[in-house]
Design a protein around this motif. Structure first.
Motif, mmCIF file in Angstrom:
data_model
loop_
_atom_site.group_PDB
_atom_site.id
_atom_site.type_symbol
_atom_site.label_atom_id
_atom_site.label_comp_id
_atom_site.label_asym_id
_atom_site.label_seq_id
_atom_site.Cartn_x
_atom_site.Cartn_y
_atom_site.Cartn_z
ATOM 1 N N THR A 243 13.052 -7.457 8.175
ATOM 2 C CA THR A 243 12.436 -8.827 7.488
ATOM 3 C C THR A 243 11.238 -9.381 8.146
ATOM 4 O O THR A 243 11.619 -9.734 9.356
ATOM 5 N N LYS B 166 3.930 -3.851 6.498
ATOM 6 C CA LYS B 166 4.986 -4.853 6.820
ATOM 7 C C LYS B 166 5.927 -4.436 7.994
ATOM 8 O O LYS B 166 6.015 -5.649 9.039
ATOM 9 N N ARG C 65 -1.716 -11.758 2.548
ATOM 10 C CA ARG C 65 -0.430 -12.519 2.109
ATOM 11 C C ARG C 65 0.479 -11.664 1.513
ATOM 12 O O ARG C 65 1.954 -11.610 2.060
ATOM 13 N N ASP C 66 0.259 -10.642 0.964
ATOM 14 C CA ASP C 66 1.350 -10.104 -0.192
ATOM 15 C C ASP C 66 1.611 -8.601 0.550
ATOM 16 O O ASP C 66 2.637 -8.229 -0.038
ATOM 17 N N ASP D 209 8.244 -12.588 7.875
ATOM 18 C CA ASP D 209 7.829 -13.806 7.215
ATOM 19 C C ASP D 209 6.423 -13.402 6.444
ATOM 20 O O ASP D 209 5.740 -12.600 6.991
ATOM 21 N N THR D 210 6.168 -14.257 5.107
ATOM 22 C CA THR D 210 4.927 -14.099 4.760
ATOM 23 C C THR D 210 3.788 -14.608 5.686
ATOM 24 O O THR D 210 3.960 -15.719 6.100
ATOM 25 N N THR E 275 0.573 -16.320 6.875
ATOM 26 C CA THR E 275 -0.358 -17.491 6.290
ATOM 27 C C THR E 275 -1.735 -17.322 6.739
ATOM 28 O O THR E 275 -2.368 -16.547 7.529
ATOM 29 N N GLU F 291 -5.519 -12.438 -0.250
ATOM 30 C CA GLU F 291 -4.477 -12.047 -1.112
ATOM 31 C C GLU F 291 -3.553 -11.047 -0.594
ATOM 32 O O GLU F 291 -2.527 -11.059 -0.594
#
Length: 279
Positions: free
Chosen positions: A2, A234, A276-277, A4-5, A7, A273
């Motif tokens: 996992t 990720k 971030r995603d 974090d998103t 920034t 975008e």
């Protein structure tokens, strides 16, 4: 794993991403408009404006320079070629210092003209970095070896894995580390262990992101925007950050038939975008 998103303040734009649309001044201004506070210019972009003016533009816009691209290209077929490579790297070092870059990125070079001896090319790379360190250390400028995908071993970089790069770092000591570029290392079956190794030694100096498209139509100039390809970005970021890296994520996309043809403000908005995603 996992993560974090990420920034916006963790985002840097390598100016190769908009090199066909904007020069350095326009790219810095565009990043500032988009709320992006960090860039990584290329030396030809700096030369087109001039070093002093480039430094002023960066300073006036409050930009962080996450790296200067690039030094390296150490191997040569003659003593004169080796001398010229060293002199060019000293110039690159001066430019990185003047711009206040976090590091000078090294794309180390491939086989000299007429050679088939990759072992000797790698020896010349290590000798060249060692010699450059003699000036980079006192200047306080870290050198970041960027291992490139093996498809570039002959012409661009005969250092192709993090393990190879870190072995050089271990032999040379302080002042040299690695730039981890997702495009170049994602395939490596030993990647997780080598990222952890780099982290333990404090060697991760830069982290570059983009994506690997399937099919890839040009092995140099068809990189994908994050989320458009097959790299598990990720997971990769999770590995890099678990290894202790707290620096910025530098988007570096070469895309002659797609992103280099688009409106550059749109490109930057997409980078924000997807950072971030999808990364």
């Amino acid at each position: 794993m996992t993560v974090d998103t990420p920034t916006l303040d963790r985002l840097s734009i390598n100016l190769a991403t908009v090199r066909q649309q904007w020069g350095l001044r326009e790219a810095v201004e565009g990043c500032a408009r988009a709320g992006i506070g960090a860039i990584a210019p290329w030396r030809d972009q700096v030369a087109a404006v001039g070093l002093a003016e480039s430094a002023r533009i960066v300073r006036d816009h409050g930009m962080r320079v996450t790296g200067l691209c690039r030094g390296g290209m150490f191997p040569a077929a003659t003593p004169e070629g080796l001398k010229a490579a060293h002199e060019d790297n000293l110039k690159a070092l001066e430019e990185a210092v003047t711009l206040g870059a976090d590091c000078l990125v090294l794309v180390v070079g491939g086989l000299p003209d007429g050679s088939k001896d990759i072992r000797d090319a790698r020896r010349m790379v290590e000798d060249g970095i060692a010699r450059l360190l003699e000036a980079a250390g006192p200047a306080g400028m870290p050198l970041a070896i960027e291992p490139l995908h093996p498809m570039y071993a002959a012409d661009r970089a005969c250092v192709n894995t993090l393990a190879q790069a870190l072995d050089i770092c271990d032999r040379l000591g302080d002042g040299v580390g690695v730039a981890i570029d997702a495009y170049h290392v994602w395939w490596d079956p030993d990647l997780e262990a080598q990222i952890a190794r780099a982290g333990r030694a404090g060697r991760i100096l830069a982290y570059h992101i983009c994506d690997w498209l399937v099919p890839t139509t040009d092995l140099l100039l068809d990189r994908g925007m994050m989320g458009d390809g097959v790299i598990d970005l990720k997971r990769l970021r999770g590995l890099v950050e678990a290894a202790g890296y707290t620096g910025l994520h530098e988007v570096e996309i070469f895309s002659k038939d797609n992103w280099w043809r688009r409106d550059p403000d749109e490109v930057l908005a997409t980078c924000i975008e997807r950072h971030r995603d999808a990364s």
